[in-house]
Design an enzyme around this catalytic site. Structure first.
Site, PDB file in Angstrom:
ATOM      1  N   SER A   1       0.837  -1.201   0.000  1.00  0.00           N
ATOM      2  CA  SER A   1       0.000   0.000   0.000  1.00  0.00           C
ATOM      3  C   SER A   1       0.876   1.256   0.000  1.00  0.00           C
ATOM      4  O   SER A   1       0.614   2.212  -0.731  1.00  0.00           O
ATOM      5  CB  SER A   1      -0.908  -0.023   1.233  1.00  0.00           C
TER       6      SER A   1
ATOM      7  N   HIS B   1      -3.331   6.428   3.226  1.00  0.00           N
ATOM      8  CA  HIS B   1      -3.456   4.972   3.419  1.00  0.00           C
ATOM      9  C   HIS B   1      -4.777   4.621   4.092  1.00  0.00           C
ATOM     10  O   HIS B   1      -5.471   3.692   3.683  1.00  0.00           O
ATOM     11  CB  HIS B   1      -2.285   4.477   4.269  1.00  0.00           C
TER      12      HIS B   1
END
Lengths: 209, 209
Positions: free
Chosen positions: A16, A44
């Site tokens: 990510s 995120h």
């Protein structure tokens, strides 16, 4: 990293992080590594790159907040959801469900989130304040800080179409070190991500991680 | 309404509701009052009108979920932040911090959120499941439901750039009643808003509010 606690979780967080770095590369150019770390963590946790545009910090925000968190000063939050998300070795205080706060809110016709700030000030709170939801809490907090409440910094990211943008703009006009998200957006995940990123930065400075 | 518990809070919620109705009017045209109520609450809690475009429900989602919640069946959630935000007279279960789950995650190299779903299934869970954060929990849940776990419906709104969009798309291919947010966006406030809106709809049907 990013709250992952297993190897599998860490793999996902790492993947990510790479995607986010690519997505917001242009937007975080010129920022310090600490600023970038905070903004990456917010993106995120929201999967919303717009936060790289609307997250703003005062120049003294990062040093003031890291100092306070490294010293394990108290963190005051507006709602329980924010409290539950924060990983901190110090104390995280939330008074929104305190009986005195519920009574004060009814008596004075304020929101419970605002009454909770007044209650904290009356108990001599000193530390970092995180407002993730209620603009009324942020407005009250600004008044209390002007009147002498000991606030090291404010993570002010209330959300909504009624008063949130205005309350955050007002915060930027004070001399309190701040992090805000311009406009109506913000909320629990933004507040939690920013706070945990700063806690990590404080630990890093202290050589703990 | 919208979680407000004081007169001041209700005034703000009412004003917000009017602004949101205007903002997303075109997008919710043709939806049922129940669908609109859920989407308005999500937009209220995120201040992000894009959720009116990306929130999708299967045809059987609202009746299945209202039936279950009106019957006070259990709600299973992936993380504590979601649990704290839900106002429910029934039980809200969260196993992510359970010692057995932490052990299982390490032993099997899964995320704790996924292990928590497996643990719930092994304990005979039956009810509505809310996944607000971890795609790995949603993927595991889909497998468990196919293998016989008794799931009335899934509010599947995990967030992130790694696997979230894919896990939600996969959910729409099952015959489980679902609410999702297409793409990477989602998260705790979306999960909490949708769940609380459905709890309110169940109460309304029951004549409680």
């Amino acid at each position: 990293m990013m709250g992952a606690s297993t190897r599998k979780g860490e793999e996902i967080a790492e993947k990510s992080r790479k995607i986010i770095k690519k997505l917001i590369r242009d937007k975080i150019e010129g920022l310090s590594p600490e600023e970038s770390a905070i903004i990456e963590r917010i993106v995120h946790s929201t999967a919303d790159p717009e936060y790289a545009d609307i997250t703003k910090m005062s120049q003294d925000f990062i040093p003031s907040t890291i100092d306070a968190l490294w010293g394990l000063k108290d963190i005051l939050v507006d709602v329980e959801m924010v409290k539950v998300g924060i990983s901190y070795d110090g104390e995280v205080k939330c008074y929104i469900n305190h009986p005195s706060v519920i009574r004060m809110a009814k008596d004075k016709n304020m929101t419970r989130a605002a009454a909770a700030m007044e209650y904290a000030a009356s108990k001599g709170f000193s530390g970092v304040v995180v407002v993730g939801n209620a603009p009324t809490a942020l407005l009250k907090l600004i008044k209390l800080a002007k009147a002498g409440m000991d606030v090291n910094s404010i993570i002010g990211v209330p959300v909504g179409f009624v008063g949130a943008a205005e309350s955050k703009k007002l915060l930027t006009k004070t001399d309190i070190p701040y992090l805000i998200t311009s406009g109506p957006k913000g909320g629990t995940p933004v507040a939690v991500a920013a706070t945990n990123a700063l806690i990590n930065l404080a630990k890093k400075r202290g050589g703990i991680i």
